[in-house]
Design an enzyme around this catalytic site. Structure first.
Site, PDB file in Angstrom:
ATOM      1  N   LEU A  34       0.813  -1.222   0.000  1.00 24.04           N
ATOM      2  CA  LEU A  34       0.000   0.000   0.000  1.00 24.04           C
ATOM      3  C   LEU A  34       0.843   1.266   0.000  1.00 24.04           C
ATOM      4  O   LEU A  34       1.892   1.338   0.628  1.00 24.04           O
ATOM      5  CB  LEU A  34      -0.920  -0.007   1.227  1.00 24.04           C
ATOM      6  CG  LEU A  34      -1.855  -1.215   1.330  1.00 24.04           C
ATOM      7  CD1 LEU A  34      -2.731  -1.098   2.569  1.00 24.04           C
ATOM      8  CD2 LEU A  34      -2.717  -1.363   0.072  1.00 24.04           C
ATOM      9  N   HIS A  35       0.338   2.265  -0.718  1.00 24.30           N
ATOM     10  CA  HIS A  35       0.965   3.589  -0.756  1.00 24.30           C
ATOM     11  C   HIS A  35      -0.140   4.633  -0.599  1.00 24.30           C
ATOM     12  O   HIS A  35      -1.322   4.278  -0.417  1.00 24.30           O
ATOM     13  CB  HIS A  35       1.763   3.764  -2.050  1.00 24.30           C
ATOM     14  CG  HIS A  35       0.995   3.438  -3.295  1.00 24.30           C
ATOM     15  ND1 HIS A  35      -0.124   4.133  -3.679  1.00 24.30           N
ATOM     16  CD2 HIS A  35       1.159   2.457  -4.228  1.00 24.30           C
ATOM     17  CE1 HIS A  35      -0.594   3.634  -4.805  1.00 24.30           C
ATOM     18  NE2 HIS A  35       0.155   2.599  -5.157  1.00 24.30           N
ATOM     19  N   GLY A  37      -1.703   6.343  -2.578  1.00 20.81           N
ATOM     20  CA  GLY A  37      -2.832   6.221  -3.514  1.00 20.81           C
ATOM     21  C   GLY A  37      -3.914   5.318  -2.941  1.00 20.81           C
ATOM     22  O   GLY A  37      -5.107   5.662  -2.926  1.00 20.81           O
ATOM     23  N   HIS A  38      -3.500   4.147  -2.433  1.00 19.28           N
ATOM     24  CA  HIS A  38      -4.478   3.248  -1.804  1.00 19.28           C
ATOM     25  C   HIS A  38      -5.141   3.936  -0.599  1.00 19.28           C
ATOM     26  O   HIS A  38      -6.337   3.823  -0.388  1.00 19.28           O
ATOM     27  CB  HIS A  38      -3.795   1.976  -1.287  1.00 19.28           C
ATOM     28  CG  HIS A  38      -3.157   1.133  -2.345  1.00 19.28           C
ATOM     29  ND1 HIS A  38      -1.794   1.025  -2.481  1.00 19.28           N
ATOM     30  CD2 HIS A  38      -3.696   0.345  -3.306  1.00 19.28           C
ATOM     31  CE1 HIS A  38      -1.513   0.204  -3.472  1.00 19.28           C
ATOM     32  NE2 HIS A  38      -2.646  -0.219  -4.003  1.00 19.28           N
ATOM     33  N   GLY A 148      -9.031   3.334  -7.959  1.00 17.90           N
ATOM     34  CA  GLY A 148      -8.232   4.484  -8.379  1.00 17.90           C
ATOM     35  C   GLY A 148      -8.374   4.759  -9.869  1.00 17.90           C
ATOM     36  O   GLY A 148      -8.455   3.836 -10.683  1.00 17.90           O
ATOM     37  N   LEU A 185       1.726   7.367  -8.227  1.00 19.33           N
ATOM     38  CA  LEU A 185       2.121   6.332  -7.266  1.00 19.33           C
ATOM     39  C   LEU A 185       1.650   4.973  -7.772  1.00 19.33           C
ATOM     40  O   LEU A 185       0.543   4.833  -8.277  1.00 19.33           O
ATOM     41  CB  LEU A 185       1.512   6.610  -5.889  1.00 19.33           C
ATOM     42  CG  LEU A 185       1.950   7.889  -5.195  1.00 19.33           C
ATOM     43  CD1 LEU A 185       1.460   7.895  -3.742  1.00 19.33           C
ATOM     44  CD2 LEU A 185       3.455   8.078  -5.233  1.00 19.33           C
ATOM     45  N   SER A 187       2.532   0.544  -6.879  1.00 24.87           N
ATOM     46  CA  SER A 187       3.340  -0.423  -6.123  1.00 24.87           C
ATOM     47  C   SER A 187       4.549  -0.838  -6.960  1.00 24.87           C
ATOM     48  O   SER A 187       5.584  -1.220  -6.417  1.00 24.87           O
ATOM     49  CB  SER A 187       2.504  -1.652  -5.763  1.00 24.87           C
ATOM     50  OG  SER A 187       1.353  -1.229  -5.073  1.00 24.87           O
ATOM     51  N   ARG A 188       4.422  -0.776  -8.285  1.00 29.69           N
ATOM     52  CA  ARG A 188       5.519  -1.204  -9.163  1.00 29.69           C
ATOM     53  C   ARG A 188       6.650  -0.175  -9.226  1.00 29.69           C
ATOM     54  O   ARG A 188       7.731  -0.494  -9.720  1.00 29.69           O
ATOM     55  CB  ARG A 188       5.005  -1.502 -10.575  1.00 29.69           C
ATOM     56  CG  ARG A 188       4.115  -2.733 -10.615  1.00 29.69           C
ATOM     57  CD  ARG A 188       3.826  -3.212 -12.022  1.00 29.69           C
ATOM     58  NE  ARG A 188       3.255  -4.536 -12.016  1.00 29.69           N
ATOM     59  CZ  ARG A 188       1.946  -4.815 -12.079  1.00 29.69           C
ATOM     60  NH1 ARG A 188       1.070  -3.839 -12.155  1.00 29.69           N
ATOM     61  NH2 ARG A 188       1.535  -6.075 -12.069  1.00 29.69           N
TER      62      ARG A 188
END
Ligand code: PAF
Length: 292
Positions: A34-35, A37-38, A148, A185, A187-188
């Site tokens: 998670l970042h 954005g999440h 998102g 943002l 995850s990759r």
């Protein structure tokens, strides 16, 4: 207090209890890592519903052969702490066996919206997404589910799946969250070297070039797409291999010839072994091209 549940029946029971108390249920499906954005989806869910369920499940069926399923970042304990801190009450963390049993024979085919762009580059990806989202929504039965805009094609497909299969929840799209320098943002992004991270800025720069040109009155989609491609070539040279750059209708995702009202610019490419995607809304004004 967050409750971590890994079985479908436990989630069903917990959500049913919340409903009996008259609570509106929000749902944020994720694959973890998670970042911000999440977390913006979680915050939107907390603002609009009474109890928020978030799922963390790296869904194997949406990864193709040779894609990054094994390498996909997994840090479930840290993720659960983030969800708890932001007000999520139920974290659903199923195993693949819990989600799919011995392997499921029935899948959800998302139709024409999935045929182009990501669907073309990643065959079968959206069948995996549509199937797992349908299953998650059937378990959680939320009033509102939050996705998102970063994965814009996915968002449109999910809206269509929910409408066509009468899944009975509202789907809300939330704006892409970007780093200060404009990189969306993802995850990759964790896979990128420092140099690749810098080159990746070619993607938001390309979108901005198209957005600006449209704001100055450019209506030819071909010109906007050429601008995006030129910007990527200037900023990243051959290091960023574009899969596509397109200007499309925001609902059908079909390519446009002219941008007469609303449109969406989509872009995707590979930096080394990392695939990145991005998009933005395009709005035209009444100005003539070149500011005349
Ligand atoms: O966007 C994602 O993280 C995934 O595609 C989703 C919606 C959680 C389905 O696995």
């Amino acid at each position: 207090m967050i409750e971590r549940l890994s079985s479908k029946s436990e989630v069903r029971a917990a959500v049913a209890a919340a409903r009996r108390d008259g609570k509106r249920v929000g749902f944020v499906p994720t694959m973890g890592a998670l970042h911000a954005g999440h977390l913006s989806l979680v915050q939107a869910a907390c603002a609009r519903t009474d109890i928020v369920v978030a799922s963390i499940f790296v869904n194997p069926t949406q990864f193709g052969p040779g894609e990054d399923f094994d390498a996909y970042p997994r840090r479930i304990e840290a993720d659960i702490e983030l969800l708890a801190a932001d007000g999520v009450e139920i974290a659903f963390t199923p195993s693949a066996a819990e989600m799919y049993g011995d392997g499921a024979a029935v899948t959800v085919e998302p139709g024409p919206l999935a045929s182009r762009w990501e669907g073309e580059v990643r065959p079968g990806h959206f069948t995996g997404v549509a199937t797992v989202v349908t299953k998650l929504l059937s378990v959680v039965r939320p009033d509102i589910a939050f996705f998102g805009e970063k994965d814009y094609q996915q968002l449109q497909i999910v809206k269509r799946v929910v409408a066509d299969l009468d899944l009975g929840c509202q789907v809300v799209g939330c704006p892409t969250v970007r780093d200060e320098d404009g990189l969306a943002l993802s995850s990759r992004n964790a896979y990128l070297t420092a140099e690749e991270r810098h080159l990746a800025l070619a993607l938001p720069a390309a979108l901005e070039a198209a957005e600006q040109a449209a704001a100055w009155g450019e209506r030819s989609a071909d010109v906007l797409v050429a601008l995006m491609r030129d910007t990527v070539a200037e900023r990243a040279g051959g290091a960023l291999a574009l899969d596509y750059a397109a200007v499309v209708d925001p609902e059908t995702l079909e390519p446009l010839e002219r941008v007469d009202h609303r449109a969406r610019a989509l872009i995707a490419g590979r930096l080394g072994s990392t695939r990145l995607i991005d998009n933005c809304s395009i709005t035209v004004t009444d100005r003539e091209p070149n500011g005349a």
